[in-house]
Design a protein around this motif. Sequence first.
Motif, PDB file in Angstrom:
ATOM      1  N   GLU A  57     -58.396-135.922  19.964  1.00 37.83           N
ATOM      2  CA  GLU A  57     -59.141-135.038  20.867  1.00 37.83           C
ATOM      3  C   GLU A  57     -60.621-135.382  20.827  1.00 37.83           C
ATOM      4  OE1 GLU A  57     -57.458-130.695  20.925  1.00 37.83           O
ATOM      5  OE2 GLU A  57     -57.439-131.413  18.836  1.00 37.83           O
ATOM      6  N   VAL A  58     -61.272-135.154  21.956  1.00 41.33           N
ATOM      7  CA  VAL A  58     -62.721-135.290  22.058  1.00 41.33           C
ATOM      8  C   VAL A  58     -63.253-133.990  22.645  1.00 41.33           C
ATOM      9  CG1 VAL A  58     -64.629-136.508  23.170  1.00 41.33           C
ATOM     10  CG2 VAL A  58     -62.607-137.789  22.424  1.00 41.33           C
ATOM     11  N   PHE A  59     -64.256-133.422  22.001  1.00 39.90           N
ATOM     12  CA  PHE A  59     -64.913-132.217  22.491  1.00 39.90           C
ATOM     13  C   PHE A  59     -66.374-132.541  22.726  1.00 39.90           C
ATOM     14  CE2 PHE A  59     -61.557-130.941  19.563  1.00 39.90           C
ATOM     15  CZ  PHE A  59     -60.814-130.061  20.334  1.00 39.90           C
ATOM     16  N   ILE A  60     -66.904-132.116  23.858  1.00 43.34           N
ATOM     17  CA  ILE A  60     -68.306-132.330  24.194  1.00 43.34           C
ATOM     18  C   ILE A  60     -69.014-130.974  24.197  1.00 43.34           C
ATOM     19  CG2 ILE A  60     -69.909-133.210  25.936  1.00 43.34           C
ATOM     20  CD1 ILE A  60     -68.019-135.366  24.735  1.00 43.34           C
ATOM     21  N   PHE A  61     -70.157-130.898  23.520  1.00 43.05           N
ATOM     22  CA  PHE A  61     -70.947-129.684  23.462  1.00 43.05           C
ATOM     23  C   PHE A  61     -72.293-129.961  24.129  1.00 43.05           C
ATOM     24  CE2 PHE A  61     -67.994-129.797  19.964  1.00 43.05           C
ATOM     25  CZ  PHE A  61     -67.369-128.572  20.073  1.00 43.05           C
ATOM     26  N   ASN A  62     -72.408-129.557  25.399  1.00 41.06           N
ATOM     27  CA  ASN A  62     -73.550-129.865  26.274  1.00 41.06           C
ATOM     28  C   ASN A  62     -74.018-131.284  26.010  1.00 41.06           C
ATOM     29  OD1 ASN A  62     -75.654-129.449  24.175  1.00 41.06           O
ATOM     30  ND2 ASN A  62     -75.241-127.275  24.453  1.00 41.06           N
ATOM     31  N   ASP A  63     -75.294-131.537  25.817  1.00 39.87           N
ATOM     32  CA  ASP A  63     -75.733-132.910  25.555  1.00 39.87           C
ATOM     33  C   ASP A  63     -76.160-133.101  24.107  1.00 39.87           C
ATOM     34  OD1 ASP A  63     -78.031-131.408  25.631  1.00 39.87           O
ATOM     35  OD2 ASP A  63     -79.160-132.815  26.869  1.00 39.87           O
ATOM     36  N   SER A  64     -75.714-132.188  23.220  1.00 43.63           N
ATOM     37  CA  SER A  64     -76.206-132.225  21.848  1.00 43.63           C
ATOM     38  C   SER A  64     -75.178-132.636  20.794  1.00 43.63           C
ATOM     39  CB  SER A  64     -76.782-130.864  21.460  1.00 43.63           C
ATOM     40  OG  SER A  64     -75.769-129.885  21.494  1.00 43.63           O
ATOM     41  N   ALA A  65     -73.889-132.576  21.105  1.00 40.53           N
ATOM     42  CA  ALA A  65     -72.911-132.890  20.066  1.00 40.53           C
ATOM     43  C   ALA A  65     -71.571-133.320  20.656  1.00 40.53           C
ATOM     44  CB  ALA A  65     -72.699-131.690  19.150  1.00 40.53           C
ATOM     45  N   ILE A  66     -70.872-134.115  19.861  1.00 37.90           N
ATOM     46  CA  ILE A  66     -69.527-134.587  20.183  1.00 37.90           C
ATOM     47  C   ILE A  66     -68.672-134.331  18.952  1.00 37.90           C
ATOM     48  CG2 ILE A  66     -68.107-136.626  20.663  1.00 37.90           C
ATOM     49  CD1 ILE A  66     -70.676-137.926  21.842  1.00 37.90           C
ATOM     50  N   ALA A  67     -67.453-133.888  19.146  1.00 34.96           N
ATOM     51  CA  ALA A  67     -66.502-133.765  18.040  1.00 34.96           C
ATOM     52  C   ALA A  67     -65.310-134.674  18.349  1.00 34.96           C
ATOM     53  CB  ALA A  67     -66.046-132.326  17.873  1.00 34.96           C
ATOM     54  N   LEU A  68     -64.971-135.498  17.389  1.00 31.16           N
ATOM     55  CA  LEU A  68     -63.814-136.381  17.497  1.00 31.16           C
ATOM     56  C   LEU A  68     -62.788-135.941  16.464  1.00 31.16           C
ATOM     57  CD1 LEU A  68     -65.706-139.800  17.406  1.00 31.16           C
ATOM     58  CD2 LEU A  68     -64.847-138.637  19.425  1.00 31.16           C
ATOM     59  N   ARG A  69     -61.575-135.745  16.899  1.00 35.90           N
ATOM     60  CA  ARG A  69     -60.479-135.434  15.972  1.00 35.90           C
ATOM     61  C   ARG A  69     -59.535-136.609  16.039  1.00 35.90           C
ATOM     62  NH1 ARG A  69     -55.676-132.686  16.615  1.00 35.90           N
ATOM     63  NH2 ARG A  69     -54.820-131.956  14.666  1.00 35.90           N
ATOM     64  N   TYR A  70     -59.246-137.211  14.887  1.00 37.51           N
ATOM     65  CA  TYR A  70     -58.388-138.397  14.867  1.00 37.51           C
ATOM     66  C   TYR A  70     -57.569-138.463  13.582  1.00 37.51           C
ATOM     67  CZ  TYR A  70     -62.179-140.477  12.031  1.00 37.51           C
ATOM     68  OH  TYR A  70     -63.126-140.732  11.073  1.00 37.51           O
ATOM     69  N   LYS A  71     -56.495-139.235  13.669  1.00 37.27           N
ATOM     70  CA  LYS A  71     -55.654-139.522  12.511  1.00 37.27           C
ATOM     71  C   LYS A  71     -55.873-140.980  12.157  1.00 37.27           C
ATOM     72  CE  LYS A  71     -51.614-136.591  12.738  1.00 37.27           C
ATOM     73  NZ  LYS A  71     -50.158-136.575  12.815  1.00 37.27           N
ATOM     74  N   ASP A  72     -55.933-141.251  10.856  1.00 35.94           N
ATOM     75  CA  ASP A  72     -55.979-142.650  10.461  1.00 35.94           C
ATOM     76  C   ASP A  72     -55.125-142.883   9.227  1.00 35.94           C
ATOM     77  OD1 ASP A  72     -57.662-141.564   8.493  1.00 35.94           O
ATOM     78  OD2 ASP A  72     -59.308-142.927   8.879  1.00 35.94           O
ATOM     79  N   HIS A  73     -54.786-144.146   9.043  1.00 36.89           N
ATOM     80  CA  HIS A  73     -53.985-144.580   7.907  1.00 36.89           C
ATOM     81  C   HIS A  73     -54.580-145.884   7.422  1.00 36.89           C
ATOM     82  CE1 HIS A  73     -50.655-146.858   5.991  1.00 36.89           C
ATOM     83  NE2 HIS A  73     -50.541-145.717   5.354  1.00 36.89           N
ATOM     84  N   ALA A  74     -54.737-145.998   6.101  1.00 40.93           N
ATOM     85  CA  ALA A  74     -55.316-147.217   5.538  1.00 40.93           C
ATOM     86  C   ALA A  74     -54.628-147.593   4.235  1.00 40.93           C
ATOM     87  CB  ALA A  74     -56.803-147.023   5.296  1.00 40.93           C
ATOM     88  N   LYS A  75     -54.583-148.882   4.005  1.00 41.93           N
ATOM     89  CA  LYS A  75     -54.169-149.454   2.725  1.00 41.93           C
ATOM     90  C   LYS A  75     -55.218-150.490   2.371  1.00 41.93           C
ATOM     91  CE  LYS A  75     -49.124-149.305   2.932  1.00 41.93           C
ATOM     92  NZ  LYS A  75     -47.901-150.128   2.870  1.00 41.93           N
ATOM     93  N   GLY A  76     -55.416-150.674   1.072  1.00 41.99           N
ATOM     94  CA  GLY A  76     -56.370-151.692   0.667  1.00 41.99           C
ATOM     95  C   GLY A  76     -56.599-151.690  -0.822  1.00 41.99           C
ATOM     96  N   ILE A  77     -57.620-152.448  -1.206  1.00 37.30           N
ATOM     97  CA  ILE A  77     -58.033-152.559  -2.598  1.00 37.30           C
ATOM     98  C   ILE A  77     -59.473-152.074  -2.677  1.00 37.30           C
ATOM     99  CG2 ILE A  77     -58.412-154.135  -4.544  1.00 37.30           C
ATOM    100  CD1 ILE A  77     -55.474-153.980  -3.702  1.00 37.30           C
ATOM    101  N   HIS A  78     -59.719-151.095  -3.537  1.00 35.70           N
ATOM    102  CA  HIS A  78     -61.078-150.570  -3.680  1.00 35.70           C
ATOM    103  C   HIS A  78     -61.963-151.678  -4.259  1.00 35.70           C
ATOM    104  CE1 HIS A  78     -64.482-148.201  -5.017  1.00 35.70           C
ATOM    105  NE2 HIS A  78     -64.062-147.258  -4.172  1.00 35.70           N
ATOM    106  N   PRO A  79     -63.086-151.996  -3.621  1.00 37.91           N
ATOM    107  CA  PRO A  79     -63.898-153.127  -4.053  1.00 37.91           C
ATOM    108  C   PRO A  79     -64.571-152.959  -5.422  1.00 37.91           C
ATOM    109  CG  PRO A  79     -64.979-151.971  -2.250  1.00 37.91           C
ATOM    110  CD  PRO A  79     -63.628-151.356  -2.427  1.00 37.91           C
TER     111      PRO A  79
END
Length: 155
Positions: free
Chosen positions: A102-124
């Motif tokens: 989802e993307v929400f726009i709040f006049n010209d001052s803010a944006i909210a992004l709602r997303y799902k992510d998945h990651a695998k890796g090795i902590h550096p």
Amino acid sequence: MKRVFLAVILLLISSRLYAADTGKDLKAFAHNYFEKMVATQSPDATKEDLENYLKLLTDDIGHTHLPWETDGTRKPGGKESMRKGMTFYLGAHTEYSAELLEVFIFNDSAIALRYKDHAKGIHPQSNQKVEYSQTMMEILEMDQGKVAVIRKYHE
């Protein structure tokens, strides 16, 4: 009297059109931001991907990512600090995927992004295997067309 009424009507119409255009522009900005942010997390992320993302931020960017980053104050050198931190983790993922929900726009001052992510890796730093899946809400506070403060929250 008719002229005053006409002026008020024109002012209302133009302000609504401006708000609609601003909302469209910010929605496009939100999708571009998400695309650039995701590119920095991919296993084959480059310094160019990182710079393309950083171009969207003010030089004094503030950033919170609780519980790790708690002070979102805008400070000189904020972008350089983010560059340093993100470079440390660049390419640490062996797998990464993200879906914008989802993307929400709040006049010209803010944006909210709602997303799902998945990651695998090795902590550096610890060289430990890492894997996570999460739903995020990222609030982008805007200043003159750029992101001035990023606030990240986990669901």
